[in-house]
Write an enzyme that holds these catalytic residues in place. Structure first.
Site: not given
Length: 277
Positions: A2-3
């Site tokens: 996840p960014e």
């Protein structure tokens, strides 16, 4: 992994359910994830109110009157809001149970690979920004401090490729692999270009592209890669709008040249040789 957009989508999803709520209980189902859970965490949080939520880069922050809970989703972690009493599954390692007018509600963290983290920063230990995980982070890309001039000024002595500089996180934080590739495409900059060779005008264009790409990704719920899903169980769909990322060999949507894939720092980079100079 996840960014920034995925973490911000998560923050916005959990905030209405936990902000202003008092912690009833903390449940830990193992000794820790990437690092051990803080000692006495259930006792530290029980009876205290979640004042507000925040985010620093890819770290989710839950602010209390006496400290801050720092949550990192790692490679496979995600948070869900659910009613109390739902039986935990194999990889449900952490519960924050809060009191609501309708009864108890649970913020539950699932992390199959256990690369995530739940850590505690006590106000007595100093300012939050001095925490080991946060003190070296650059500016937030969606805040006023992020500009093309900042990128230009901070890269005059940096010969590393511009994409690697974006990923490093010491100038600007949270621009991960996907969104770096997409931003460089929108700005028309080849990811292999040494950072110090890029002009101020082109950095202004890149900063604007980063802001636009991240904002669009947040609106669209982030990207669905491997295990990421949002708080309500829905998948993000920004990946449907990719121009270069994960499109190796596919015609460019602008010029029809095949998208190229290379390795930079053990990460895959995707770009168009015609559109990115």
């Amino acid at each position: 992994m996840p960014e920034l957009p995925e973490v911000e989508v998560t923050r916005r999803g959990v905030a209405p359910h936990i902000e202003g709520r008092t912690v009833h209980q903390v449940v830990l189902r193992r000794e820790g994830l990437r690092w051990p859970f803080p000692a006495q965490l259930p006792q530290l949080l029980a009876g205290h109110q979640v004042l507000r939520t925040g985010r620093r880069g890819k770290y989710l922050l839950l602010h209390f009157d006496h400290g801050t809970l720092i949550i990192h989703l790692g490679m496979s972690g995600h948070l869900r809001i659910m009613p109390s009493g739902i039986v935990p599954e194999k990889h449900d390692h952490f519960d924050l149970v809060v009191e609501t007018p309708d009864g108890l509600q649970v913020l539950r963290m699932k992390d199959p690979r256990r690369f995530g983290a739940v850590l505690w920063h006590d106000h007595a230990d100093g300012l939050l920004e001095h925490h080991t995980l946060l003190r070296e982070l650059g500016v937030e890309p969606l805040e006023a401090g992020f500009t093309g001039k900042l990128l230009y000024d901070q890269t005059r002595q940096r010969s590393a490729p511009v994409k690697q500089v974006l990923l490093a996180g010491d100038i600007v934080v949270g621009v991960g692999n996907i969104y770096a590739s997409e931003s460089l495409f929108r700005a028309g900059i080849n990811p292999k270009t040494p950072a110090k060779r890029i002009s101020l005008a082109r950095y202004e264009k890149l900063a604007q592209a980063v802001r636009e790409i991240l904002a669009e990704a947040i609106v669209q719920g982030g990207s669905t890669l491997r295990d990421f899903i949002s708080v309500n169980g829905q998948s993000g769909y920004f990946q449907q709008t990719y121009f270069v990322y994960d499109r190796a060999g596919v015609p460019c949507k602008v010029c029809a040249a095949p998208i190229r894939q290379i390795k930079q720092g053990q990460r895959s980079t995707f770009y168009c040789v015609n559109c990115q100079k």
